[in-house]
Design a protein around this motif. Structure first.
Motif, PDB file in Angstrom:
ATOM      1  N   UNK A  21      -0.283  -6.230 -15.835  1.00  0.00           N
ATOM      2  CA  UNK A  21      -0.387  -4.922 -15.574  1.00  0.00           C
ATOM      3  C   UNK A  21      -1.243  -4.089 -16.809  1.00  0.00           C
ATOM      4  N   UNK A  22      -1.055  -4.431 -17.922  1.00  0.00           N
ATOM      5  CA  UNK A  22      -1.958  -3.866 -19.058  1.00  0.00           C
ATOM      6  C   UNK A  22      -3.310  -4.013 -18.666  1.00  0.00           C
ATOM      7  N   UNK A  23      -3.755  -4.954 -18.334  1.00  0.00           N
ATOM      8  CA  UNK A  23      -5.117  -5.377 -18.110  1.00  0.00           C
ATOM      9  C   UNK A  23      -5.808  -4.580 -16.728  1.00  0.00           C
ATOM     10  N   UNK A  24      -4.674  -4.340 -15.778  1.00  0.00           N
ATOM     11  CA  UNK A  24      -4.954  -3.700 -14.593  1.00  0.00           C
ATOM     12  C   UNK A  24      -5.221  -2.098 -14.931  1.00  0.00           C
ATOM     13  N   UNK A  71      -8.440   2.844 -15.742  1.00  0.00           N
ATOM     14  CA  UNK A  71      -9.139   3.541 -16.772  1.00  0.00           C
ATOM     15  C   UNK A  71     -10.615   3.585 -17.035  1.00  0.00           C
ATOM     16  N   UNK A  72     -11.150   2.442 -17.030  1.00  0.00           N
ATOM     17  CA  UNK A  72     -12.598   2.165 -17.216  1.00  0.00           C
ATOM     18  C   UNK A  72     -13.313   2.855 -15.912  1.00  0.00           C
ATOM     19  N   UNK A 113       6.228 -15.967 -17.281  1.00  0.00           N
ATOM     20  CA  UNK A 113       5.758 -15.330 -16.089  1.00  0.00           C
ATOM     21  C   UNK A 113       5.961 -13.723 -16.446  1.00  0.00           C
ATOM     22  N   UNK A 114       6.959 -13.655 -17.239  1.00  0.00           N
ATOM     23  CA  UNK A 114       7.130 -12.092 -17.708  1.00  0.00           C
ATOM     24  C   UNK A 114       6.044 -11.691 -18.521  1.00  0.00           C
ATOM     25  N   UNK A 115       5.505 -12.513 -19.536  1.00  0.00           N
ATOM     26  CA  UNK A 115       4.260 -12.186 -20.437  1.00  0.00           C
ATOM     27  C   UNK A 115       3.193 -11.830 -19.603  1.00  0.00           C
ATOM     28  N   UNK A 116       3.067 -12.727 -18.439  1.00  0.00           N
ATOM     29  CA  UNK A 116       1.750 -12.784 -17.812  1.00  0.00           C
ATOM     30  C   UNK A 116       1.897 -11.523 -16.666  1.00  0.00           C
ATOM     31  N   UNK A 117       3.181 -11.095 -16.244  1.00  0.00           N
ATOM     32  CA  UNK A 117       2.907  -9.865 -15.707  1.00  0.00           C
ATOM     33  C   UNK A 117       2.854  -8.538 -16.507  1.00  0.00           C
ATOM     34  N   UNK A 118       3.291  -8.755 -17.892  1.00  0.00           N
ATOM     35  CA  UNK A 118       3.069  -7.497 -18.723  1.00  0.00           C
ATOM     36  C   UNK A 118       1.400  -7.686 -18.759  1.00  0.00           C
ATOM     37  N   UNK A 119       0.730  -8.777 -19.256  1.00  0.00           N
ATOM     38  CA  UNK A 119      -0.673  -8.922 -19.363  1.00  0.00           C
ATOM     39  C   UNK A 119      -1.527  -8.405 -18.213  1.00  0.00           C
TER      40      UNK A 119
END
Length: 110
Positions: free
Chosen positions: A19-22, A27-28, A11-17
């Protein structure tokens, strides 16, 4: 680690990913909207006589393509900038919460 306070490392990894994806998507979107606004500004600043002279040299079917874009496009792109800015802030908050969660887990295990 999955037994501590019901937190799962996936779940933590998913949250980090997430957040990074968002942040990357925001940015794009900001880059695209800013580019569109800059392009519209450049087109709008063309000399009206040059636009008309260009229209005369091209067929009437192409007049629409050489005229400056409508103001709706500027409004749409400004809204896109604001929405992507809010999305970036939300994604940064997701990363902040995930970081705090990891810190809490490390403190609990230590």
């Amino acid at each position: 680690m999955s037994g501590i306070s019901g937190v799962n490392s996936n779940n933590i990894n998913s949250a980090i990913l997430s957040g990074q994806f968002g942040l990357q998507n925001a940015n794009n979107g900001i880059t695209q909207a800013a580019s569109n606004i800059a392009q519209q500004t450049t087109n709008a600043e063309r000399d009206p006589q040059a636009v008309l002279a260009n229209a005369v040299t091209q067929s009437l079917q192409n007049v629409r393509n050489i005229l400056p874009s409508s103001q709706d496009d500027v409004t749409t792109n400004l809204l896109s900038l604001k929405i992507n800015s809010i999305n970036a802030q939300a994604s940064a908050k997701v990363l902040d919460v995930a970081n705090d969660t990891i810190g809490t887990i490390i403190d609990t295990l230590a």
